[in-house]
Design a protein around this motif. Structure first.
Motif, PDB file in Angstrom:
ATOM      1  N   GLY A 197       0.803  -1.218   0.000  1.00 10.93           N
ATOM      2  CA  GLY A 197       0.000   0.000   0.000  1.00 10.93           C
ATOM      3  C   GLY A 197       0.831   1.261   0.000  1.00 10.93           C
ATOM      4  N   MET A 198       0.457   2.187   0.887  1.00  6.95           N
ATOM      5  CA  MET A 198       0.931   3.557   0.805  1.00  6.95           C
ATOM      6  C   MET A 198       2.424   3.747   1.083  1.00  6.95           C
ATOM      7  N   TYR A 199       3.031   2.878   1.891  1.00  4.80           N
ATOM      8  CA  TYR A 199       4.441   3.101   2.220  1.00  4.80           C
ATOM      9  C   TYR A 199       5.356   2.015   1.654  1.00  4.80           C
ATOM     10  N   GLN A 200       4.898   1.266   0.670  1.00  3.08           N
ATOM     11  CA  GLN A 200       5.701   0.192   0.075  1.00  3.08           C
ATOM     12  C   GLN A 200       7.022   0.704  -0.489  1.00  3.08           C
ATOM     13  N   SER A 201       6.987   1.862  -1.139  1.00  2.00           N
ATOM     14  CA  SER A 201       8.203   2.393  -1.770  1.00  2.00           C
ATOM     15  C   SER A 201       9.300   2.652  -0.750  1.00  2.00           C
ATOM     16  N   HIS A 202       8.921   3.072   0.463  1.00  2.00           N
ATOM     17  CA  HIS A 202       9.917   3.335   1.508  1.00  2.00           C
ATOM     18  C   HIS A 202      10.592   2.031   1.947  1.00  2.00           C
ATOM     19  N   VAL A 203       9.813   0.967   2.039  1.00  2.00           N
ATOM     20  CA  VAL A 203      10.347  -0.337   2.437  1.00  2.00           C
ATOM     21  C   VAL A 203      11.281  -0.873   1.353  1.00  2.00           C
ATOM     22  N   GLU A 204      10.857  -0.758   0.120  1.00  3.22           N
ATOM     23  CA  GLU A 204      11.676  -1.244  -0.998  1.00  3.22           C
ATOM     24  C   GLU A 204      12.989  -0.479  -1.100  1.00  3.22           C
ATOM     25  N   GLU A 205      12.967   0.816  -0.823  1.00  5.77           N
ATOM     26  CA  GLU A 205      14.188   1.623  -0.851  1.00  5.77           C
ATOM     27  C   GLU A 205      15.200   1.133   0.176  1.00  5.77           C
ATOM     28  N   LEU A 206      14.713   0.739   1.352  1.00  7.61           N
ATOM     29  CA  LEU A 206      15.614   0.233   2.393  1.00  7.61           C
ATOM     30  C   LEU A 206      16.315  -1.052   1.948  1.00  7.61           C
ATOM     31  N   PHE A 207      15.560  -1.975   1.373  1.00  9.44           N
ATOM     32  CA  PHE A 207      16.162  -3.226   0.918  1.00  9.44           C
ATOM     33  C   PHE A 207      17.109  -3.002  -0.261  1.00  9.44           C
ATOM     34  N   GLU A 208      16.759  -2.087  -1.134  1.00 12.39           N
ATOM     35  CA  GLU A 208      17.640  -1.775  -2.269  1.00 12.39           C
ATOM     36  C   GLU A 208      18.951  -1.170  -1.789  1.00 12.39           C
ATOM     37  N   GLU A 209      18.850  -0.268  -0.815  1.00  6.49           N
ATOM     38  CA  GLU A 209      20.057   0.374  -0.277  1.00  6.49           C
ATOM     39  C   GLU A 209      20.944  -0.647   0.438  1.00  6.49           C
ATOM     40  N   ALA A 210      20.304  -1.604   1.116  1.00  7.49           N
ATOM     41  CA  ALA A 210      21.060  -2.643   1.835  1.00  7.49           C
ATOM     42  C   ALA A 210      21.548  -3.741   0.892  1.00  7.49           C
ATOM     43  N   GLN A 211      21.026  -3.710  -0.344  1.00  4.85           N
ATOM     44  CA  GLN A 211      21.381  -4.698  -1.370  1.00  4.85           C
ATOM     45  C   GLN A 211      21.054  -6.129  -0.924  1.00  4.85           C
ATOM     46  N   ILE A 212      19.880  -6.270  -0.355  1.00  2.00           N
ATOM     47  CA  ILE A 212      19.416  -7.603   0.039  1.00  2.00           C
ATOM     48  C   ILE A 212      17.974  -7.797  -0.416  1.00  2.00           C
ATOM     49  N   LYS A 213      17.578  -9.055  -0.526  1.00  2.92           N
ATOM     50  CA  LYS A 213      16.211  -9.390  -0.885  1.00  2.92           C
ATOM     51  C   LYS A 213      15.571 -10.148   0.281  1.00  2.92           C
ATOM     52  N   PRO A 214      14.462  -9.649   0.786  1.00  2.00           N
ATOM     53  CA  PRO A 214      13.805 -10.320   1.926  1.00  2.00           C
ATOM     54  C   PRO A 214      13.081 -11.582   1.471  1.00  2.00           C
ATOM     55  N   PHE A 215      12.840 -12.481   2.425  1.00  2.00           N
ATOM     56  CA  PHE A 215      12.010 -13.649   2.162  1.00  2.00           C
ATOM     57  C   PHE A 215      10.557 -13.216   2.378  1.00  2.00           C
ATOM     58  N   ILE A 216       9.896 -12.845   1.274  1.00  5.81           N
ATOM     59  CA  ILE A 216       8.530 -12.318   1.369  1.00  5.81           C
ATOM     60  C   ILE A 216       7.549 -13.485   1.447  1.00  5.81           C
ATOM     61  N   ARG A 217       6.964 -13.640   2.630  1.00  5.24           N
ATOM     62  CA  ARG A 217       5.997 -14.723   2.828  1.00  5.24           C
ATOM     63  C   ARG A 217       4.576 -14.271   2.510  1.00  5.24           C
ATOM     64  N   PHE A 218       4.309 -12.988   2.786  1.00  2.56           N
ATOM     65  CA  PHE A 218       2.981 -12.443   2.505  1.00  2.56           C
ATOM     66  C   PHE A 218       3.133 -11.055   1.878  1.00  2.56           C
ATOM     67  N   GLU A 219       2.232 -10.725   0.987  1.00  2.00           N
ATOM     68  CA  GLU A 219       2.117  -9.371   0.456  1.00  2.00           C
ATOM     69  C   GLU A 219       0.716  -8.878   0.796  1.00  2.00           C
ATOM     70  N   VAL A 220       0.651  -7.804   1.559  1.00  2.00           N
ATOM     71  CA  VAL A 220      -0.636  -7.351   2.108  1.00  2.00           C
ATOM     72  C   VAL A 220      -0.789  -5.854   1.888  1.00  2.00           C
TER      73      VAL A 220
END
Length: 289
Positions: A197-220
């Motif tokens: 939803g509304m803050y997804q881009s902020h979360v994705e920016e953190l993972f991109e900056e850390a250069q890691i991919k999370p184990f996404i179990r759910f997308e809500v």
């Protein structure tokens, strides 16, 4: 051309029903229908399409005319407010667009402060997404909207309120509960609930900056649903501190990498705003300075 007719047709479009409009304005349904028909006759064009299945929608002309009608109504409200100020009798209504965490964490404090000084000003609230709030501002449905920097029309006037940090949220018995700060790399082995939803881009920016991919179990999509899933221990998530810190049975920690959203109040034009709206923005500056 009657202002009352403008008020009626604007309310019909807002509520999508002649019956609901009649109830809201304490009129009969036939009086509402007559007012709309009289306005259409005076303008020599149809403004509304009446369909039993789809309900009430605007014609192409109606879509172009309605923003002007709303602007006229706002101007009339401003005139009444200016007169009220001179005669020391405050009046007016402020229409505010807001999203969930702003409604629960920012509005109560702001309204409490404002209404102590101006108890006769009325409020109407519209809760939606960033995109809906921006649309409502542009179309004149609301006077003020809570927005996030980068998610709003740059032509709006903004009054910044707070910087809302992204934090990691987890069940109180999770292994993170002793950590004041969590490393992004520590999230790799965790079941992650990704907000869509509304803050997804902020979360994705953190993972991109850390250069890691999370184990996404759910997308809500829904924020409350995400919080409920974290409460049940179904995974961890990252989200705005403003929202997550108010949730029961959830703990939060800072992240070693920073990302935040600036929550502001937006107005199409502060200079042209009504006295009540200008005062509301002035009070907001003081509350969150």
């Amino acid at each position: 051309m009657s202002i009352v007719r403008f008020e009626i047709i604007a309310k019909v479009v807002e509520l999508g029903s002649f019956t609901k409009t009649a109830d809201a304005l304490n009129m009969t349904q036939s009086a509402v229908s007559h007012a709309v028909a009289s306005l259409e006759s005076e303008l020599d064009t149809s403004l509304l399409i009446r369909d039993r299945k789809k309900g009430i929608t605007l014609t192409e002309v109606g879509q172009k005319v309605l923003p002007h009608i709303r602007e006229i109504l706002k101007r009339m409200d401003s005139i009444h407010q200016e007169i009220a100020l001179v005669t020391n009798l405050e009046t007016g209504i402020i229409r505010i667009g807001t999203f969930a965490s702003a409604s629960s964490c920012l509005l109560p404090k702001l309204l409490s402060k404002f209404q102590k000084k101006h108890p006769k000003i009325e409020f109407k609230f519209y809760e939606g997404t960033y995109e809906e709030i921006t649309e409502w501002l542009g179309s004149g449905i609301i006077d003020i909207g809570f927005v996030v920097k980068g998610k709003s029309n740059p032509n709006f006037d903004l009054v910044p309120l707070i910087k809302d940090k992204m934090v990691v949220a987890y069940h109180p018995e999770h292994r993170f509960h002793t950590k004041e700060t969590v490393e992004m790399n520590d999230l790799l082995d965790e079941s992650f609930i990704m907000p869509t939803g509304m803050y997804q881009s902020h979360v994705e920016e953190l993972f991109e900056e850390a250069q890691i991919k999370p184990f996404i179990r759910f997308e809500v999509h829904d924020c409350t649903t995400i919080a409920n899933m974290v409460q049940e221990g179904l995974g961890i998530t990252i989200g705005p501190e403003l929202f997550l810190k108010t949730q029961q049975n959830i703990k939060t920690s800072k992240l070693n990498m920073q990302n935040s959203r600036v929550v502001s109040l937006a107005c199409e034009s502060i200079e042209n705003a009504s006295p009540a709206v200008k005062e509301f923005l002035r009070v907001a500056k003081g509350v969150f300075e």
